[in-house]
Design a protein around this motif. Structure first.
Motif, PDB file in Angstrom:
ATOM      1  N   GLY A 106     -16.110 -19.752 -76.580  1.00 53.98           N
ATOM      2  CA  GLY A 106     -14.708 -19.599 -75.896  1.00 53.98           C
ATOM      3  C   GLY A 106     -15.113 -19.406 -74.279  1.00 53.98           C
ATOM      4  N   VAL A 107     -15.870 -19.633 -73.822  1.00 53.84           N
ATOM      5  CA  VAL A 107     -15.906 -19.626 -72.498  1.00 53.84           C
ATOM      6  C   VAL A 107     -15.623 -20.212 -71.081  1.00 53.84           C
ATOM      7  CG1 VAL A 107     -17.450 -20.991 -71.980  1.00 53.84           C
ATOM      8  CG2 VAL A 107     -17.348 -19.109 -70.402  1.00 53.84           C
ATOM      9  N   LYS A 108     -14.626 -19.166 -70.191  1.00 51.82           N
ATOM     10  CA  LYS A 108     -13.540 -19.762 -69.538  1.00 51.82           C
ATOM     11  C   LYS A 108     -14.120 -20.354 -67.862  1.00 51.82           C
ATOM     12  CE  LYS A 108      -9.784 -19.617 -72.511  1.00 51.82           C
ATOM     13  NZ  LYS A 108     -10.319 -20.793 -72.979  1.00 51.82           N
ATOM     14  N   PRO A 109     -13.728 -21.188 -67.427  1.00 48.64           N
ATOM     15  CA  PRO A 109     -14.708 -20.878 -65.895  1.00 48.64           C
ATOM     16  C   PRO A 109     -14.026 -19.802 -65.064  1.00 48.64           C
ATOM     17  CG  PRO A 109     -13.338 -23.335 -66.530  1.00 48.64           C
ATOM     18  CD  PRO A 109     -13.306 -22.454 -67.780  1.00 48.64           C
ATOM     19  N   ALA A 110     -15.695 -19.825 -64.664  1.00 45.99           N
ATOM     20  CA  ALA A 110     -15.539 -18.303 -63.591  1.00 45.99           C
ATOM     21  C   ALA A 110     -16.531 -18.249 -62.379  1.00 45.99           C
ATOM     22  CB  ALA A 110     -15.358 -16.914 -64.432  1.00 45.99           C
ATOM     23  N   ASN A 111     -16.744 -17.860 -61.372  1.00 45.75           N
ATOM     24  CA  ASN A 111     -17.369 -17.639 -60.812  1.00 45.75           C
ATOM     25  C   ASN A 111     -17.969 -18.790 -60.285  1.00 45.75           C
ATOM     26  OD1 ASN A 111     -17.549 -14.901 -61.001  1.00 45.75           O
ATOM     27  ND2 ASN A 111     -19.007 -14.945 -62.539  1.00 45.75           N
ATOM     28  N   GLY A 112     -16.830 -19.996 -59.840  1.00 43.94           N
ATOM     29  CA  GLY A 112     -17.625 -21.183 -59.642  1.00 43.94           C
ATOM     30  C   GLY A 112     -17.490 -22.082 -60.658  1.00 43.94           C
ATOM     31  N   MET A 113     -18.170 -21.597 -61.170  1.00 39.76           N
ATOM     32  CA  MET A 113     -17.738 -22.568 -62.656  1.00 39.76           C
ATOM     33  C   MET A 113     -16.397 -23.854 -62.154  1.00 39.76           C
ATOM     34  SD  MET A 113     -19.617 -21.155 -65.863  1.00 39.76           S
ATOM     35  CE  MET A 113     -18.621 -18.737 -65.975  1.00 39.76           C
TER      36      MET A 113
END
Length: 181
Positions: A106-113
């Motif tokens: 269930g990853v949420k975009p972070a760190n520039g993703m």
């Protein structure tokens, strides 16, 4: 000598006329499902005719042995068995930092993703929802030669995959199976 050379050599995959170098040691797997086995219902799409089917969360993915020179990663989830030209794209996640070697469930975009719209026309992951039979869901991690890809969220899925492949040093794929309910 030949065995040693084979172990060190790169294989080349050709898709759509684009060569993608494949390191034999670059490998992806998942705690969510095993390669070429059924994906749990939890990861299925939950909208339209698939309402109530699953939770529509992306599976956990982790990879090892990215090639030297990797500057970022991209993940593409694709159903080649969909009865439409070019198959059905379920997920694009790009600009994953080179220092990262996993994506939690269930990853949420972070760190520039960044996510690119899939064939459902939505940005987040869109899980399995085959119209009939059993379909293959390929989750491919691409090790890229660039730190980031400059693509609009509305980039056509076929063009998005082509752009990713053009910058790929290597790719690794895990395949989940899902049957129509």
């Amino acid at each position: 000598m030949l065995k040693k050379l084979f172990a060190l050599c790169c294989c080349f995959l050709f898709a759509g006329g684009v060569a993608v170098a494949q390191e034999s040691s670059f490998f992806v797997e998942s705690a969510s499902f095993k390669n070429n086995e059924a994906m749990p219902l939890k990861y299925a799409y939950n909208s339209g005719r698939c309402t109530g089917l699953g939770e529509n969360v992306s599976p956990e993915l982790h990879w090892i042995n990215a090639p030297e020179g990797t500057k970022s990663f991209a993940v593409v989830s694709h159903d080649p068995d969909a009865p439409v030209q070019n198959g059905w794209y379920h997920w694009f996640l790009i600009n994953i930092p080179a220092s990262q070697n996993n994506l939690p469930e269930g990853v949420k975009p972070a760190n520039g993703m960044k996510e690119i719209k899939n064939s459902f026309g939505i940005l987040p992951y869109g899980g399995p929802c085959p119209p009939s039979g059993t379909h293959r869901y390929n989750f491919t991690v691409y090790a890229l030669s660039v730190e980031s890809l400059d693509m609009d969220n509305d980039t056509n899925p076929v063009i998005a995959e082509k752009t990713i492949k053009e910058k790929a040093l290597a790719s690794a794929t895990i395949t989940g199976l899902f049957s129509a309910r």
